[in-house]
Structure formats: C-alpha cells, structure tokens
Design a protein around this motif. Sequence first.
Motif, PDB file in Angstrom:
ATOM      1  N   LEU A  72       0.803  -1.219   0.000  1.00  0.00           N
ATOM      2  CA  LEU A  72       0.000   0.000   0.000  1.00  0.00           C
ATOM      3  C   LEU A  72       0.838   1.273   0.000  1.00  0.00           C
ATOM      4  CD1 LEU A  72      -2.910   1.086   0.115  1.00  0.00           C
ATOM      5  CD2 LEU A  72      -2.748   1.035   2.619  1.00  0.00           C
ATOM      6  N   ARG A  73       1.984   1.272   0.627  1.00  0.00           N
ATOM      7  CA  ARG A  73       2.765   2.503   0.806  1.00  0.00           C
ATOM      8  C   ARG A  73       3.168   3.165  -0.521  1.00  0.00           C
ATOM      9  NH1 ARG A  73       7.557   1.837   4.639  1.00  0.00           N
ATOM     10  NH2 ARG A  73       7.260   4.043   5.148  1.00  0.00           N
ATOM     11  N   PRO A  74       3.689   2.447  -1.526  1.00  0.00           N
ATOM     12  CA  PRO A  74       3.999   3.121  -2.804  1.00  0.00           C
ATOM     13  C   PRO A  74       2.752   3.715  -3.477  1.00  0.00           C
ATOM     14  CG  PRO A  74       5.159   1.032  -2.664  1.00  0.00           C
ATOM     15  CD  PRO A  74       4.189   1.060  -1.532  1.00  0.00           C
ATOM     16  N   TYR A  75       1.612   3.050  -3.290  1.00  0.00           N
ATOM     17  CA  TYR A  75       0.379   3.572  -3.904  1.00  0.00           C
ATOM     18  C   TYR A  75      -0.028   4.880  -3.232  1.00  0.00           C
ATOM     19  CZ  TYR A  75      -4.273   3.665  -5.948  1.00  0.00           C
ATOM     20  OH  TYR A  75      -5.399   4.037  -6.644  1.00  0.00           O
ATOM     21  N   LEU A  76       0.228   4.992  -1.918  1.00  0.00           N
ATOM     22  CA  LEU A  76      -0.051   6.253  -1.235  1.00  0.00           C
ATOM     23  C   LEU A  76       0.831   7.382  -1.774  1.00  0.00           C
ATOM     24  CD1 LEU A  76      -0.444   5.005   2.456  1.00  0.00           C
ATOM     25  CD2 LEU A  76      -2.262   5.815   0.930  1.00  0.00           C
ATOM     26  N   LEU A  77       2.086   7.068  -2.143  1.00  0.00           N
ATOM     27  CA  LEU A  77       2.954   8.055  -2.774  1.00  0.00           C
ATOM     28  C   LEU A  77       2.366   8.531  -4.098  1.00  0.00           C
ATOM     29  CD1 LEU A  77       6.576   6.618  -2.278  1.00  0.00           C
ATOM     30  CD2 LEU A  77       5.592   8.664  -1.231  1.00  0.00           C
ATOM     31  N   LYS A  78       1.850   7.575  -4.851  1.00  0.00           N
ATOM     32  CA  LYS A  78       1.229   7.915  -6.132  1.00  0.00           C
ATOM     33  C   LYS A  78       0.049   8.855  -5.924  1.00  0.00           C
ATOM     34  CE  LYS A  78      -2.039   6.924  -9.455  1.00  0.00           C
ATOM     35  NZ  LYS A  78      -3.489   7.168  -9.355  1.00  0.00           N
ATOM     36  N   LEU A  79      -0.787   8.542  -4.917  1.00  0.00           N
ATOM     37  CA  LEU A  79      -1.941   9.407  -4.637  1.00  0.00           C
ATOM     38  C   LEU A  79      -1.495  10.809  -4.205  1.00  0.00           C
ATOM     39  CD1 LEU A  79      -4.304   6.932  -2.705  1.00  0.00           C
ATOM     40  CD2 LEU A  79      -4.444   7.647  -5.102  1.00  0.00           C
ATOM     41  N   ALA A  80      -0.438  10.879  -3.415  1.00  0.00           N
ATOM     42  CA  ALA A  80       0.039  12.197  -2.944  1.00  0.00           C
ATOM     43  C   ALA A  80       0.593  13.033  -4.093  1.00  0.00           C
ATOM     44  CB  ALA A  80       1.106  11.987  -1.869  1.00  0.00           C
ATOM     45  N   ILE A  81       1.345  12.405  -5.011  1.00  0.00           N
ATOM     46  CA  ILE A  81       1.950  13.153  -6.122  1.00  0.00           C
ATOM     47  C   ILE A  81       0.897  13.605  -7.121  1.00  0.00           C
ATOM     48  CG2 ILE A  81       3.501  12.926  -8.112  1.00  0.00           C
ATOM     49  CD1 ILE A  81       5.190  11.034  -6.353  1.00  0.00           C
ATOM     50  N   ASP A  82      -0.009  12.700  -7.443  1.00  0.00           N
ATOM     51  CA  ASP A  82      -1.029  13.035  -8.456  1.00  0.00           C
ATOM     52  C   ASP A  82      -2.171  13.859  -7.881  1.00  0.00           C
ATOM     53  OD1 ASP A  82       0.431  11.658 -10.288  1.00  0.00           O
ATOM     54  OD2 ASP A  82      -0.764   9.812 -10.203  1.00  0.00           O
ATOM     55  N   GLY A  83      -2.336  13.852  -6.549  1.00  0.00           N
ATOM     56  CA  GLY A  83      -3.449  14.582  -5.941  1.00  0.00           C
ATOM     57  C   GLY A  83      -3.011  15.882  -5.301  1.00  0.00           C
ATOM     58  N   PRO A  84      -2.779  15.903  -3.989  1.00  0.00           N
ATOM     59  CA  PRO A  84      -2.471  17.157  -3.275  1.00  0.00           C
ATOM     60  C   PRO A  84      -1.257  17.906  -3.816  1.00  0.00           C
ATOM     61  CG  PRO A  84      -2.994  15.397  -1.731  1.00  0.00           C
ATOM     62  CD  PRO A  84      -2.911  14.758  -3.079  1.00  0.00           C
ATOM     63  N   LEU A  85      -0.164  17.196  -4.190  1.00  0.00           N
ATOM     64  CA  LEU A  85       1.011  17.901  -4.698  1.00  0.00           C
ATOM     65  C   LEU A  85       0.746  18.552  -6.049  1.00  0.00           C
ATOM     66  CD1 LEU A  85       3.928  15.477  -3.724  1.00  0.00           C
ATOM     67  CD2 LEU A  85       3.319  17.653  -2.670  1.00  0.00           C
TER      68      LEU A  85
END
Length: 613
Positions: A72-85
Amino acid sequence: MAERAQQSSPPATDSSQKPGKPPAELADDEEVIKSEFDLKIIARMFGYTAGFRPQIAGAVVVTFIYTVASVLRPYLLKLAIDGPLATGDLRGLDILVLLYLFAGLILFSAMGARRWLLSWLGQQLLFSLRQGLFEHLQRLSLGFYDRNRAGRIITRVTSDVRDINRLVTEGIVNTATDLFVLVGILFMMLYMHWQLALLTFIVLPGLIAVAFYFKGKSRSAWRVAREDRSVMNGNFAESILGVRVTQAYTRQAENLRRFQELSDRYVGSTLRANGLSAAFSPTVSIINAVAIVIIIWFGGVAVVQGTITLGIVVAFLTYVQRFFQPLQSISARFDQMQSAMAASERVFALLDQEPDIVNAPDAKSLPAVRGHVRFDNVVFEYVENTPVLHGISLEAQPGELIAIVGHTGAGKTSIINVLCRFYDIKSGAVTIDGYDIGSVTVESLREQIGLVLQEPFLFSGTVKENIRYGRLDATDEEIEVAAKAVRLHDFVEAQPFRYETLVGERGTQLSIGQRQLLSFARALIADPRILVLDEATSSVDTETEQQIQEALALLMQGRTSFVIAHRLSTIQNATQVIVMDKGKIVEKGTHQELLRQRGTYFQLYTMQFADQE
C-alpha cells in the motif's frame, strides 16, 4: 535395569564377520534429497505444530497485514503526487502523509509481531521434534546403534532439527511472505497501468534464466563445501577421541598437517560457493536497473505526452525495486531450503526406524522369578546367515554361578546379549522359570536382570543419582545401605559433598575401581534375580581389587549369576564353567572337573589363569 546402556558393538566382540549384506543404515549427512520440495515432508513437519493453531493463525493474519501495508505505501505516494502535490491541496496532503506514516507503523509492527510469532513457533517445533527423536531413540534396539555411528545420530537431533526449524520459520514462511508481496506488487502495477507493467515484465525471462543458472551452479558448489566440512569435522572428532594415542606417539604435527589440509580444502570450496552467491546479487541488480531504465524512459515519455501521471511512474519505480528484493531473497534462500529438506528427510527416516526388539502382540508381564535359566539349542546371528552362536544349550538353577570363559571372539558376550534380549535369536529357545523370554514383555524381563560390565557407564550427576538409577524410587537410606554393602560408603563419606559429590561425565572424577563399586551399588539396589556381569579387574590395584571381589561376592549371593570370568577365584567358586570356542560350548563342568579333562579349558587355564594362583 543397571548398565544396559553400555553394551559394546557385538560383531567386534564376538566374531569376525564374514562378508554379507549389511543392515540398513542412516543416510549420510550430505546425501542428495529425492525431490526439491516434498509436500508430504512439509505436511509432516507442520504436524508437529498442530497444537499451536491459534498462534499459526495469528502468524497468517500478521503476514497478511504486513503484505497489505508493504504494497500500500507506494500507492499512497502515487496518490500524494497526483493529488495534493499536483493541486496544492495541503489538507489532503496532511491526510495522505498521516496515512503513509500509519501504514509504516502497521508494517513495522506486523514485521516485529511476525518475527516473534515465528521464533516462538520455531522453538516449539524444535522442542517437539527433539522430544520425539529422543523418545524414539530410547526405544530403538542395540542393533540400530551397532549399525550407526553416534556422531551421525547426534547430528540428526541437533543440526538437522535446527535446519528443519530454519526451513519452516525462515524458509517456507518467509518464502510464502515474499510470494504474497510479489503477487500484491504485480496486481498493483497491472491495476495502475497494465501497458507499462507489461513493458517492465520483459526482464522477467532473463531473471528466471539467471536464477536457474546460478541455482544449479551454487547448489553443486555448496554440496561440495558441505562434504568438505563433513570430512573436516570427522577428522577433528577423531583427533579429539584419539588424543591419547596422538600424544603417546608424538604425532601432533602430523595431525595438524592433515587437519590444515582438510581445512584449506573446506575454505577453498566455501569461497567458490560464496563467489557464486556473490555474483548472483549484482546480476539481479543489473536486471533491476534495466527494468528501472524501461520505466524511466517509457514512463517519462508517457508523462510528457500526458498519457500517464508522474505519480504512477514514481510508484512503479518503488514497486520495481521492491519486486526484485523478494526474488533475491528467495534465490538466496534456495540452498538453505535444499539443505533443510535433506535434513527433514534424514530426521523422518530416523523416526521411521522400527525397533528390532518388540513385544509380541500377546506378550505378558514376566512375574517375579526364582532364576531358573535354560538355553535350548539356541542359534543366533548379528548378520543374516552368519551365526555366532551354534546350538547353545545350558541350564542354570536358581542361585547358581555360571562362569563363561573362552578366547576373544568365542561368543561369550553374545550369550549375555541373548539372555537380556538385546537381540532376538534365530532358532531355539531361552526360558526363565519356564517362560520363553520372547513371549514376555521386554520391560518385565530386563527389570529382573542386573547387568554390570567391565567398564561401567556413569551418567553426569551425583553419586546418589547414579546409584538411584538402578531403582528410581529408592530412598536415601536404601542408597546408603547399598553403598555400604559394596564397600563404597567409606569413600563417599570422605568426600566434601558425600552422596551429592559429582562424578563427572562418564564418571571421570572417579577411579576405575570406584566406578565399578558404584555400578555394583546400582545393580544391588535394583535387586535383580538374575545377574549378568563382566568382572574384569585387571586395571585396578590389589587393594581395590580385593574390595571389588568382596562386593562381587555379596552382589551374587542368592542370585543366578552369569559371569564372563577373568579371575580364577570366580571360576573356582562357579557351579558350572562354560567353555566357549567359535560360538559353541565345547566343555562344561566345575573348575576341577575341567582341569582333569585336560582339554580346551586346561589349555586356557595354562595360558591365562595359572599365574593367578
């Protein structure tokens, strides 16, 4: 029953064995296993953890949590980069950061809990296996120990059991965890962008080919290293056991040269095996780098073209790095699992050994006997079709003293082995008070026989514990009475700790005569109706010999006694003297009767006993 553990190897004692088909032996330590992954063996191993199913279920749950958190952790990175960042949503970024930290906390907590549970289960498995092996070894017959070296048996209980623990806790479970993680990573990569995932998987055939190549080479190299280690350890053990002879002949330098040669060979083979293992990791890293290049190139182009997000590329890079870590772990663990599978086969082969001596289905307990012993045309052999006793017939009335004499290899010890039913006879019958010893339980038979041999075996512990070994419910007063009867009490009382004095391993803290007297006390406290002993006293001084002879006379009083006689005094007092030669009874009678016949006994007396007069 006193002294039953110290029986020497019969073929070496009683006859020179002719060539024949050898009995089955345990497999050599380095034997190649029949299959790389035997599900029956795995199931049998896990059978020893059947009583710990809640803990196993807990380990499965924790492993699942660990896998989910890891994936799950790499997918959370993906969500952070494509979303809030990408959008500047700081509140959403805070939530994802907290989720990432929480997933990390869960991951490391699950890792610790999993490690503790596996360690606990591993120790329970070790305990169950060792207990089962020890109990089984106590039931196996002496024939098994004649055929197998003690070092090989000890290896089963120590090294092989430890390897099985590694197979279960580090091998199977960790490999299963790595496979779960791999499956999770593959699923997430295909879920996020299946086209980029398929491009990344181009490197898999090369990785598989490399793994199989190194597996074969490494497996062969480690097998050679293990064989060299086995030879080196055997030489080391032999040098320790033979240190007295080495020092007597001043061959320390020769022994050192030989050990150094074997040690150098082991170092060389180990370095070659380690070199192959070391070469595998960089090769996998190169393939990993190729996969990363593919992701950066094709993923970067797709990001520029707007067909893929930067978060997906970052997540892919993280997944690919984690994807190769389990593969490296599995490959590195392969040799260990191979060795552990071989250890499992060897341990279960030992557990599958059946005792040669078993109770008959209708066996009854032997009641208290008077001691009337009869051999009726007994034929006995250690190796099939190679008899060492030929038609032995003799009779001992209750309370008689039967002295057995003969040259080395005549069959004296074999008569004792047969009477104690350490081995079964081929034909004929042995009866005690009319009961065939094959029709009664082994336990009830041996409880009424006391066995004391020339080199008594003492266990590590105290004087009291070794005497009580003859009868575990004996009181301290009874132990003292037995010690007084065999002239041991005065020596014990002179020690600082009296009956709590430690005797050392195999009784090394005591002299030969003291060990012999202690073994007499052990036999006396068991109060057997039949006594069997090798009464040699050639290694003790005159005063100690006198003590032993007095203790021996008391020990035999009122009991049917079979004595492999080394002293003329015993032979002169014997009711019967049995003269053995090449597995046959060639003469019977009293000492004086046999001397008058001027036959085999007269010749033996002239060579061995006359000087004692």
